[in-house]
Structures are given as structure tokens and as C-alpha cells.
Design a protein around this motif. Sequence first.
Motif, PDB file in Angstrom:
ATOM      1  N   GLU A   1     -10.135   1.871  -3.803  1.00 18.22           N
ATOM      2  CA  GLU A   1      -9.086   1.096  -3.140  1.00 18.22           C
ATOM      3  C   GLU A   1      -9.690   0.052  -2.204  1.00 18.22           C
ATOM      4  O   GLU A   1      -9.280  -1.117  -2.207  1.00 18.22           O
TER       5      GLU A   1
ATOM      6  N   ARG B   1      -2.517  -0.164  -2.755  1.00 14.42           N
ATOM      7  CA  ARG B   1      -2.175   1.266  -2.653  1.00 14.42           C
ATOM      8  C   ARG B   1      -0.995   1.610  -3.542  1.00 14.42           C
ATOM      9  O   ARG B   1      -0.957   2.683  -4.154  1.00 14.42           O
ATOM     10  N   LYS B   2      -0.035   0.708  -3.629  1.00 13.73           N
ATOM     11  CA  LYS B   2       1.134   0.956  -4.466  1.00 13.73           C
ATOM     12  C   LYS B   2       0.730   1.096  -5.936  1.00 13.73           C
ATOM     13  O   LYS B   2       1.146   2.055  -6.622  1.00 13.73           O
TER      14      LYS B   2
ATOM     15  N   GLY C   1      -1.372   4.201  -6.582  1.00 12.50           N
ATOM     16  CA  GLY C   1      -0.488   5.366  -6.517  1.00 12.50           C
ATOM     17  C   GLY C   1       0.324   5.540  -7.782  1.00 12.50           C
ATOM     18  O   GLY C   1       0.506   6.661  -8.282  1.00 12.50           O
TER      19      GLY C   1
ATOM     20  N   GLU D   1      -2.007   6.878 -10.641  1.00 12.96           N
ATOM     21  CA  GLU D   1      -2.362   8.295 -10.521  1.00 12.96           C
ATOM     22  C   GLU D   1      -1.145   9.198 -10.696  1.00 12.96           C
ATOM     23  O   GLU D   1      -1.240  10.267 -11.309  1.00 12.96           O
ATOM     24  N   PHE D   2      -0.002   8.790 -10.175  1.00 10.52           N
ATOM     25  CA  PHE D   2       1.200   9.624 -10.305  1.00 10.52           C
ATOM     26  C   PHE D   2       1.598   9.814 -11.765  1.00 10.52           C
ATOM     27  O   PHE D   2       2.101  10.880 -12.147  1.00 10.52           O
TER      28      PHE D   2
END
Length: 522
Positions: A473, A487-488, A491, A494-495
Amino acid sequence: MRIALPQLNYFTGKPGKNQEIMLQAIEKAKTAGADLIIFPELAICGPFPQDLLEKEQFISECRLYIEKLAAACGSMAAIIGGPNLDSQTGIMYNSAYFIQNGEVTDGVHKTVLSDYDIFSESRYFVAGEDNQPIRYKNQNLRILFDEYESEFIEKTDHLIIHIGLSPFTTESQNNRHRIFSSIAKKNAKTVISTNPTGGSTSILLDGNSMVFNPKGELIRQLKEFEEDFFILDTQQINASPAIKRPQNNHIASIHKALVHGIRDYFYKHGFTKAILGLSGGIDSAVVAALTAEALGKENVFGLLMPSEFSTDHSVKDARDLAENIGMPYETIPIKPIYESYIQQLHPLFKDLPFNVAEENIQSRTRGMLVMAMSNKFGYIALNTSNKSEAAVGYGTLYGDLCGSLSVIGDVYKTDVYKLAQDINQKKSIIPENTITKAPSAELRPGQKDQDSLPDYPTLDRILMLYIEKNLSEEEIIKQGFTPELTRKIIGMVEFNNYKRAQCPPILKMSPKAFGSGRRMPF
């Protein structure tokens, strides 16, 4: 010495079928007066046989067919790649069998096993401890499976033969040329680098077998994504002029690889006809055009499934695409089906506001209709999700993510648009409006992809840095992206590992394709 280099399309897990095509190559080589014929790594069992290598019967069949090939060679020598089980120790090697005078007389074990990307060789094989040259016609033949085995090369070697499998990526041809040209020049030896063509579902092999002279110059390159055959006369190597390496165009290479991957997947599974949903969007348009090129336009069926949120121009774009291709298509409006679902769910949904639940009912209705047609008529459903959307979970499980093969799942959205332009070079197939309009799933009024995602050029740059380059990141932020956006996106990637785990196999274009090429917990 006259050396036959057959570039063949092997069948994974079918040693009997591979024996048949190898016998044909042997007869062709004998007719041409070859002294030696070379078949690549794991030729007898086909590339990437995976856990078939744990079945002793399968290994025994492979050895039996190698013995039959040896007998067919007669006075011609051969190198054949295949699994090699030591019955006394139970150890299995990845080997090159050397055949002379109709029998196996020598061999070499692979000493460097690969366990990166799609490879899991240590799961099946034990690495050999040494690499000794094969002596033939008073010459030392050095057989390599991997570039890192070049440390075994000695001054007394006359010829270097690389038989390792080289799966296709957009950079694989450049890398192979650079590596083996360097090995040839450094050691002042002729280098032969063989590579099969064909596919093993998601993994593609592009052929492009190469021969380099002792100066490191390319003097022969076999066809890309096609079977080929060449007789190399080692006495003519120094007299053979260097050739200009074919230009490696990124998008043209992806185009050719995808068509080849679709065609080979259908051929090797015995399938003949494909079906996909046509939305009027860029992804389904590109997949339809590629599939028609691979299978023939008459073998691709398009299903238009407009909802109350579909715009008139999207329906027209889908219809124009099908007619430009000349493929059969039908239209099934999903509004009545969707409304019946909503009616049945109303006692549970009550008057809760419209959200992703209603959106995904539309997508799953379309998936159900495509699969119903698949079951009824024997069509194979193709998935049309691209890598950008798959990365951030922009797709519906059991809806638009269904299908037996993901055609463009390793192609970023920005490259999907470039593919569309490439497809349209010779003839206008994909409607211009499909290329220029803002992308949308059309699951609610006025919906656009950029309502919840950054523009695709920005998204794709972040995804490439995170997925292909494995940057953190902090490292991505230093490239000029805002912390919030970085970050969005990370995220979301990975989610959605759990969702990608349920997606169909993807035709692999990059070193980090989702699935076996990028293994993440979920």
C-alpha cells in the motif's frame, strides 16, 4: 547431425493420444532422414498433469508408451520428456529419456524444480542431483529443463537442448529469447529451445520454438500458437543467416492467445458450440467476437436479456454486434421473471429500499437463462468478466460470473477496449457506441461503473502495481495515488478473494492470473 524439432499440441493426461501424434512425428522425421528427434518436457503425459502424477497406473502407462515410441524410432535417436518412477525407492523424477537403437539407454533428471506461479513440481517430483551430458555421435548433448541448469554446461558440450515447458504470458517470448540467446553467446554453443503449442484449460503454450547459433543470434523460430516441424542440420548452423525476431505486439499477442485458448479448450473437451449473454457492453462484445473467430460464427449463440433498466441503445448495440458477426441470437426479456421473483420475495423483503439484492436477482436470472439454454442444447457457457472487475468483486456469483471458461478474466478493462479496436481493424464488428459509451451493468436507473469505481485507467494502474508487481500500500501511494483510493482498492481486492475462488478457470495472459497463478487464502 540432422535433428527433427516437432512442435506439437499435446493432450494433458492422455498418454495414448500423445503417443499417436508423436508416432506421426517420428515417421515424418525418419522420412526426412533425421538422426535425432526431440520431444519436450512431459511430452508423453501432456503438460501440467497435476495429481494424475500420483496415480501409479498413469505413470506405468506413460512408461509403456515411451517403450513403444522407442521401438518405433528404429535407428533414429530420440529425447522424450516424461515422468520417471524409480520402483525400488519410490522416488519420481521429471526426466528426459534418451532412446537409441530402439530402446531407452540413458536419461537426464530435472535438477531445478519450480514452485512459483502455476508450478507445483515439488509436490510430485524429487530433484535430480546432477546433469550429465548425453553422448551421441561422438558429441555431448546437454539437456536442460530450466535456465538455471545452465551452470552445468561445460566446454566439452557440443549442443545445448532446452526442453522445458514455457507457459504463455505477454512477456514470455521476449524472456525466452533474451535468456537463451544469452546462454548461447556466453557459452559459444548452439542452443535449441523447444516449446509445445496448445492449451491445458487455463494454461496456454505458444510454441515459438527457437534455435540460436553460438553467437546468440536467432536463426530459426517456429510458428506461434500452431503446430510446426523443422529439420535442423547442425552442419549448416554457421551458414544460416540470423533472422529478425517477429515484433511482439502486446494486444495482438493477447488477441491471438485468447482465440487459441478458446479453440483448444473446445477441441480438447469435445465441445463444439458456445453460448453467452450479450448485454451491449464491451466485455460480452469482445468475447463474442473472439469466440466466433475461434469456433466459427455459426457455433456461437448470443442471448439478449434486457431488463426494465436496459437502455434502447444497449439492446441495439447487442443486436448490431450479433448481426455484424453473423452469429445466431435470440431475445428473452427478463422483466416478467424478475417481477415474479420480487413478488415471491415481498413477504420477506417487505418495503425495504431497492439495493444490491434486487440488482443481483437480475444478474442471476440472466445466468439461469444462459445455463438453461446450455443444458437444453449442449452449448458451453462462456464467462465474460474482465480482470479489473473480477479484482474488485464487481460481479455476481451464480449470475454474470457463471460459465465454464473465463475468456478475458486475465485482461484488464483498459486492454479490453484495445482488444475491441484490434478486432475492428479489418472489419467493423464491435459497434462504435459499445466502445465509446460509459460502461454500466444497467441494474438500476442511470447506473455507471464509475459510480463506485475510479475510472478504469486509474483503477488498472493500481491493480497492476498491487497484483502483478506485488507492491505494498505504501509503495503504491508513493506512485502518486491518494491513500484513500489506494486503501479502498486494495481492500476490495482482498475482500473478494472468496468470490474469485468460485469463478471458472481463466485463460492465463499474465504471470499473476487469478486462480493457480495467484493463490490467496479466502
